[in-house]
Design a protein around this motif. Structure first.
Motif, PDB file in Angstrom:
ATOM      1  N   ALA A   1      55.703  13.135 -71.548  1.00  0.00           N
ATOM      2  CA  ALA A   1      56.632  12.504 -72.494  1.00  0.00           C
ATOM      3  C   ALA A   1      56.582  10.995 -72.294  1.00  0.00           C
ATOM      4  O   ALA A   1      56.476  10.499 -71.162  1.00  0.00           O
ATOM      5  N   GLY A   2      56.670  10.265 -73.413  1.00  0.00           N
ATOM      6  CA  GLY A   2      56.649   8.804 -73.342  1.00  0.00           C
ATOM      7  C   GLY A   2      57.462   8.192 -74.455  1.00  0.00           C
ATOM      8  O   GLY A   2      57.611   8.786 -75.535  1.00  0.00           O
ATOM      9  N   HIS A   3      58.015   7.006 -74.162  1.00  0.00           N
ATOM     10  CA  HIS A   3      58.795   6.306 -75.182  1.00  0.00           C
ATOM     11  C   HIS A   3      57.913   5.878 -76.346  1.00  0.00           C
ATOM     12  O   HIS A   3      56.712   5.597 -76.168  1.00  0.00           O
ATOM     13  N   ASN A   4      58.542   5.801 -77.537  1.00  0.00           N
ATOM     14  CA  ASN A   4      57.839   5.329 -78.733  1.00  0.00           C
ATOM     15  C   ASN A   4      57.916   3.797 -78.780  1.00  0.00           C
ATOM     16  O   ASN A   4      58.643   3.217 -79.569  1.00  0.00           O
ATOM     17  N   ASN A   5      57.160   3.158 -77.888  1.00  0.00           N
ATOM     18  CA  ASN A   5      57.112   1.689 -77.858  1.00  0.00           C
ATOM     19  C   ASN A   5      55.664   1.232 -77.690  1.00  0.00           C
ATOM     20  O   ASN A   5      54.759   2.050 -77.459  1.00  0.00           O
ATOM     21  N   GLU A   6      55.487  -0.063 -77.822  1.00  0.00           N
ATOM     22  CA  GLU A   6      54.125  -0.620 -77.818  1.00  0.00           C
ATOM     23  C   GLU A   6      53.387  -0.307 -76.534  1.00  0.00           C
ATOM     24  O   GLU A   6      52.168  -0.087 -76.525  1.00  0.00           O
ATOM     25  N   LYS A   7      54.100  -0.271 -75.435  1.00  0.00           N
ATOM     26  CA  LYS A   7      53.489  -0.064 -74.128  1.00  0.00           C
ATOM     27  C   LYS A   7      53.033   1.376 -73.920  1.00  0.00           C
ATOM     28  O   LYS A   7      52.078   1.636 -73.186  1.00  0.00           O
ATOM     29  N   ASN A   8      53.701   2.331 -74.573  1.00  0.00           N
ATOM     30  CA  ASN A   8      53.425   3.744 -74.314  1.00  0.00           C
ATOM     31  C   ASN A   8      52.896   4.480 -75.550  1.00  0.00           C
ATOM     32  O   ASN A   8      51.734   4.343 -75.888  1.00  0.00           O
TER      33      ASN A   8
END
Length: 273
Positions: free
Chosen positions: A175-182
């Motif tokens: 699972a990962g955040h919906n952001n530029e880094k992930n």
């Protein structure tokens, strides 16, 4: 330069002394006679002149008539020069063949790839690192951490501990955040796209996307285990966090084997019909 010539030069010098003192003595005797000096004065002068003559002769002989004086030894000079020349030649040879010896190139084996020994870091922000996910076409390369706590998801991709392990049979869920880094661009993946998981031994496994769908936040069916597959499930929030985007992928080699078996079964079924 021989001893005969040196002796001749010394005799010439001695004869010169003899002539000089004889001439001086005769001249002084004549002068004394002219001046009317008596015989006693002449005898005293003669004696002094004789003494001076002997002293100068001794001096001349000591400096010019030394028959035992050694000649300049040209043989020793030649030996010294020869030793110096040999030492120079030896130094040049040592420098050329020992100090400055060319390094022989080792034959290279064809199609050999030399890789540096690389190890994976142990932790990130205090969380254990399980491996790394690389999705090249989306520009994603992140460490996989053994936690889905908020702080862990700020530092990398979290592993949902539901029984699966990296690059093994079962369902390895991330699972990962919906952001530029992930996982911001995770929705750009398409079926058939590939990505890589790297474990702690730096072994790489290629996965191929097989399914893409959305679920409700409380729908956990995608986390179920299937021990017959080497599977990865990627999960992230959609805009507004009202839905979850789910990407299913299988290990490429095992997937190809499964597809071949399915194709064979299909052919057999058609033949039976």
């Amino acid at each position: 330069m021989g001893s005969g010539r040196r002796s001749l030069d010394r005799r010439d010098k001695k004869n010169s002394f003899d002539d000089y003192y004889s001439s001086s003595r005769n001249n002084n005797i004549e002068e004394n006679n002219d001046l009317g000096n008596n015989n006693e004065n002449n005898n005293r002068y003669d004696n002094n002149l004789d003494d001076n003559y002997e002293r100068n002769i001794n001096f001349a002989e000591s400096n010019f008539w030394d028959e035992d004086e050694e000649e300049f030894n040209y043989g020793k000079l030649i030996v010294i020069i020869a030793i110096i020349v040999i030492a120079i030649i030896a130094g040049v040879l040592v420098y050329k063949f020992v100090i400055n010896k060319p390094v022989e190139e080792q034959p290279k084996e064809e199609n050999t790839v030399v890789q540096e020994s690389v190890t994976m870091i142990e932790t990130v922000s205090g969380y254990k690192v399980l491996g790394k996910i690389v999705i090249s076409n989306l520009g994603i390369e992140q460490y996989i951490l053994d936690s889905i706590e908020s702080n862990a998801l700020q530092s990398g991709i979290g592993h949902i501990n539901n029984g699966g392990s990296i690059n093994n049979y079962g369902n390895f869920c991330l699972a990962g955040h919906n952001n530029e880094k992930n996982f911001e661009r995770l929705d750009e993946l398409e079926i058939g796209n590939e990505f890589v998981l790297v474990d702690r031994k730096m072994d790489e496994t290629i996965y191929q996307v097989t399914e893409i769908f959305e679920v409700e936040p409380d729908d956990l069916q995608c986390l179920l285990q299937d021990e017959s597959k080497i599977e990865v499930t990627l999960i992230t929030c959609q805009a507004g966090a009202t839905k979850r985007l789910v990407i299913k992928a299988q290990e490429k080699n095992s997937l190809a084997s499964t597809q071949n078996i399915a194709d064979t079964n299909t052919v057999n079924t058609e033949e039976d019909i």
